[in-house]
Design a protein around this motif. Structure first.
Motif, PDB file in Angstrom:
ATOM      1  N   GLU A 211      14.882  -5.751   2.782  1.00 51.65           N
ATOM      2  CA  GLU A 211      14.765  -6.926   1.898  1.00 51.65           C
ATOM      3  C   GLU A 211      15.775  -6.879   0.764  1.00 51.65           C
TER       4      GLU A 211
ATOM      5  N   ASN B 267       4.849 -17.011   2.004  1.00 51.38           N
ATOM      6  CA  ASN B 267       3.920 -16.835   0.881  1.00 51.38           C
ATOM      7  C   ASN B 267       2.749 -17.791   1.027  1.00 51.38           C
TER       8      ASN B 267
ATOM      9  N   ARG C  52       0.271 -16.814   3.420  1.00 51.40           N
ATOM     10  CA  ARG C  52      -0.415 -15.576   3.003  1.00 51.40           C
ATOM     11  C   ARG C  52      -1.527 -15.895   2.008  1.00 51.40           C
ATOM     12  N   PHE C  53      -1.257 -16.911   1.151  1.00 50.88           N
ATOM     13  CA  PHE C  53      -2.235 -17.205   0.089  1.00 50.88           C
ATOM     14  C   PHE C  53      -3.160 -18.375   0.430  1.00 50.88           C
TER      15      PHE C  53
ATOM     16  N   ASP D 160       0.430 -25.518  -0.565  1.00 51.07           N
ATOM     17  CA  ASP D 160      -0.617 -24.731   0.115  1.00 51.07           C
ATOM     18  C   ASP D 160      -1.933 -24.898  -0.638  1.00 51.07           C
TER      19      ASP D 160
ATOM     20  N   VAL E 157       7.811 -15.106 -11.331  1.00 50.83           N
ATOM     21  CA  VAL E 157       7.794 -14.748  -9.905  1.00 50.83           C
ATOM     22  C   VAL E 157       9.155 -14.969  -9.229  1.00 50.83           C
TER      23      VAL E 157
ATOM     24  N   VAL F  28       2.874 -10.462  -8.652  1.00 52.29           N
ATOM     25  CA  VAL F  28       1.779 -10.803  -9.565  1.00 52.29           C
ATOM     26  C   VAL F  28       0.797  -9.640  -9.651  1.00 52.29           C
TER      27      VAL F  28
ATOM     28  N   ARG G  24      -1.243  -4.492  -5.248  1.00 51.95           N
ATOM     29  CA  ARG G  24      -1.172  -4.891  -3.835  1.00 51.95           C
ATOM     30  C   ARG G  24       0.057  -4.347  -3.125  1.00 51.95           C
TER      31      ARG G  24
ATOM     32  N   GLY H   1       4.467  -7.788  -0.159  1.00 51.00           N
ATOM     33  CA  GLY H   1       5.917  -7.640  -0.050  1.00 51.00           C
ATOM     34  C   GLY H   1       6.461  -6.858  -1.226  1.00 51.00           C
ATOM     35  N   PHE H   2       7.737  -7.110  -1.489  1.00 49.89           N
ATOM     36  CA  PHE H   2       8.392  -6.366  -2.569  1.00 49.89           C
ATOM     37  C   PHE H   2       8.759  -7.254  -3.755  1.00 49.89           C
ATOM     38  N   GLY H   3       8.312  -8.472  -3.726  1.00 55.08           N
ATOM     39  CA  GLY H   3       8.632  -9.390  -4.838  1.00 55.08           C
ATOM     40  C   GLY H   3      10.044  -9.899  -4.772  1.00 55.08           C
ATOM     41  N   LEU H   4      10.564 -10.000  -3.535  1.00 57.61           N
ATOM     42  CA  LEU H   4      11.952 -10.469  -3.407  1.00 57.61           C
ATOM     43  C   LEU H   4      12.063 -11.846  -2.756  1.00 57.61           C
ATOM     44  N   GLY H   5      11.007 -12.250  -2.035  1.00 57.02           N
ATOM     45  CA  GLY H   5      11.070 -13.502  -1.260  1.00 57.02           C
ATOM     46  C   GLY H   5      11.459 -14.716  -2.087  1.00 57.02           C
ATOM     47  N   LEU H   6      10.781 -14.911  -3.216  1.00 58.16           N
ATOM     48  CA  LEU H   6      11.071 -16.102  -4.033  1.00 58.16           C
ATOM     49  C   LEU H   6      12.419 -15.976  -4.748  1.00 58.16           C
TER      50      LEU H   6
ATOM     51  N   LEU I  85      -0.608 -24.061  -4.550  1.00 61.65           N
ATOM     52  CA  LEU I  85       0.708 -23.991  -5.203  1.00 61.65           C
ATOM     53  C   LEU I  85       1.657 -24.988  -4.531  1.00 61.65           C
TER      54      LEU I  85
END
Ligand SMILES: Nc1ncnc2c1ncn2[C@@H]1O[C@H](COP(=O)(O)OP(=O)(O)OP(=O)(O)O)[C@@H](O)[C@H]1O
Ligand SMILES: [Mg+2]
Length: 467
Positions: free
Chosen positions: A283, A347, A350-351, A373, A386, A393, A397, A404-409, A433
């Motif tokens: 990632e 995301n 997932r949520f 979503d 984010v 967040v 987790r 994940g690693f907080g990279l997607g967004l 969201l």
């Protein structure tokens, strides 16, 4: 001349303009009071003409009756005429004279053979004056003027003053506007260029070195600074990419050794850690490549691109629908855009349990992609956080294999910005969201990416839900 002035230093420009403005002001002062100065002159000329006419009429009267007739006729106008012995009036001094209506001044506007004396000349604002002109050896014609008919209206003088002032003020105003524009427009261009500046290999966005000498120097300095920053970012990115890439080999070796381990419990734990590390490296590499690679933009049907993403998620058992036109041609970096939207939908599924991907025409002429979503949404104040790389967040987790690693967004945001667009996160009611991707009109994309002009072709057809 103007061109040379434009390129001169700001100090010289100011000096030139500072000398033009006082000149204009002096001209203004010299010209404007003219109506007031000549107001009395005009009045005197008018009186002179009137006197000359009256005296001529009285002199040419054949008898006293005709004179009487003239005197009575004048009573209906605002003139008072009297015929008196010259000896009665010649000894009298003007009771009140001013600079502009004296016997001498009157003499100047009357024919040379006229003998005249001002008997009364009030400065009461109404301009009353009584004047005696010699008719012959014995008689004098005494003419009483009331102000209104002889003095030019001070209103017309004011109107004349205003007209002249506006005639002079207009060029002065235009000059000041031109000067301020000439000095500030390069600064506005700099601000624009700085706002659009990106350090991602976009060579087209240079600061233009034109205008005053100082501004050209500033543009060159900014371009050099931009080049140095860009080089620094490139070097660090290259280094990080190399490190991340080279970590893969020892990780693969480690995995092979762990797989040969005899203890099944610790082997599983170690393999899970290795998987985690591998994903993180993958990632990170993806994120770094999204900020440096320049995939050539081309025209794609983003409508079918979104439908494909939606159906891929449906194939994995998620509830993802597409709403939007059947065709929507847009110039973009296809692979990058797919990655950005996939990250967002990932995301969302997932949520949430229901996800809708919408495509709309933007009122500004570009495209708007919305992913909704029905998950819990984001805590207030985290909408921008984010988007930062490696921000999650719920840090706890991260130990969970699902997180994940907080990279997607961050990757999605970088890609959207690379297209000249913006990404916005907002909570929806009652919960969920909404991620809105605003893409600019195609011309802006082609300009930003230094590509040739692209025809604007967008078709917004009826909405087709895809499941
Ligand atoms: N649709 C969503 N609903 C609620 N929270 C979300 C949503 N999308 C993202 N988030 C929150 O934003 C954080 C950052 O998301 P981001 O996609 O950048 O990272 P990630 O999903 O944790 O990891 P990665 O995408 O790198 O695998 C997430 O940790 C999550 O808490
Ligand atoms: Mg994610």
């Amino acid at each position: 001349m103007i061109g040379r002035l434009r390129r001169a230093s700001i100090r010289t420009q100011f000096m030139v303009f500072a000398s033009i403005v006082p000149l204009l002001v002096i001209f203004l002062i010299a010209v404007l009071p003219e109506p007031f100065i000549f107001q009395n002159e005009k009045m005197l000329m008018g009186k002179g003409a009137q006197i000359e006419l009256l005296v001529h009429q009285v002199r040419s009267a054949r008898n006293d009756d005709e004179i009487e007739h003239l005197v009575s006729a004048s009573a209906s106008s605002s003139l008072e005429l009297k015929v008196l012995p010259w000896s009665d009036v010649s000894g009298e001094l003007a009771r009140q004279t001013d600079d502009h209506l004296s016997s001498d001044a009157l003499q100047d506007v009357l024919p040379a053979d006229f003998e005249a004396v001002v008997l009364e000349n009030t400065s009461d604002g109404e301009g009353h004056s009584t004047i005696a002109v010699r008719l012959d050896a014995q008689r004098a014609l005494v003419i009483g003027f009331t102000g209104a008919d002889v003095s030019p209206s001070s209103l017309s003088a004011v109107v004349e003053f205003i007209a002249k002032a506006s005639i002079l003020m207009l060029p002065m105003l235009l000059l000041v506007l031109y000067i301020s524009r000439m000095i500030t427009s390069p600064l506005v261009r700099f601000a624009d260029a700085a706002r659009r500046l990106r350090l991602d290999g976009n060579e087209g966005e240079q600061f233009t070195a034109e205008g005053a000498r100082e501004l050209r120097t500033l543009a060159t300095a900014l371009n050099n600074m931009r080049h140095r920053i860009r080089k620094m970012v490139d070097d660090r990115t290259r280094m990080l990419t190399a490190v991340s890439h080279d970590l893969r080999t020892p990780l693969t070796r480690l995995r092979m050794r762990v797989e040969r381990s005899k203890d099944p419990a610790s082997r599983e734990a170690m393999l899970a850690d290795i998987d985690n590390l591998t994903t993180m490296i993958e990632e990170s590499l993806q994120y770094l490549s999204s900020t440096v690679t320049a995939e050539p933009p081309r025209k794609v049907d983003i409508s079918s691109l979104l439908r494909t993403i939606a159906s891929e998620f449906c194939d994995l058992g998620h509830d993802v629908i597409y709403c939007g036109p059947e065709r929507f041609g847009y110039v973009c970096q296809q692979k990058a855009l797919i990655r950005a939207i996939t990250n967002i939908v990932e995301n969302a599924v997932r949520f949430g349990t229901k996800v809708a991907v919408e495509l709309r025409n933007s009122p500004q002429g570009g495209a708007v992609i919305i992913v909704n979503d029905n998950g819990p949404g984001l805590e207030e104040g985290l909408e921008d956080k984010v988007l930062e790389p490696f921000f999650k967040v719920d840090e706890a987790r991260s130990l969970n294999s699902n997180s994940g690693f907080g990279l997607g967004l961050s990757i999605a945001d970088e890609i959207v910005k690379g297209h000249g667009g913006s990404l916005l996160l907002e909570n929806i009611v009652p919960h969920g969201l909404r991620v809105t991707i605003q893409l600019p009109p195609m011309q802006a994309v082609s300009h930003q990416r230094s590509q040739g002009p692209v025809a604007k072709e967008q078709t917004l057809a009826h909405e087709v839900p895809v499941k």
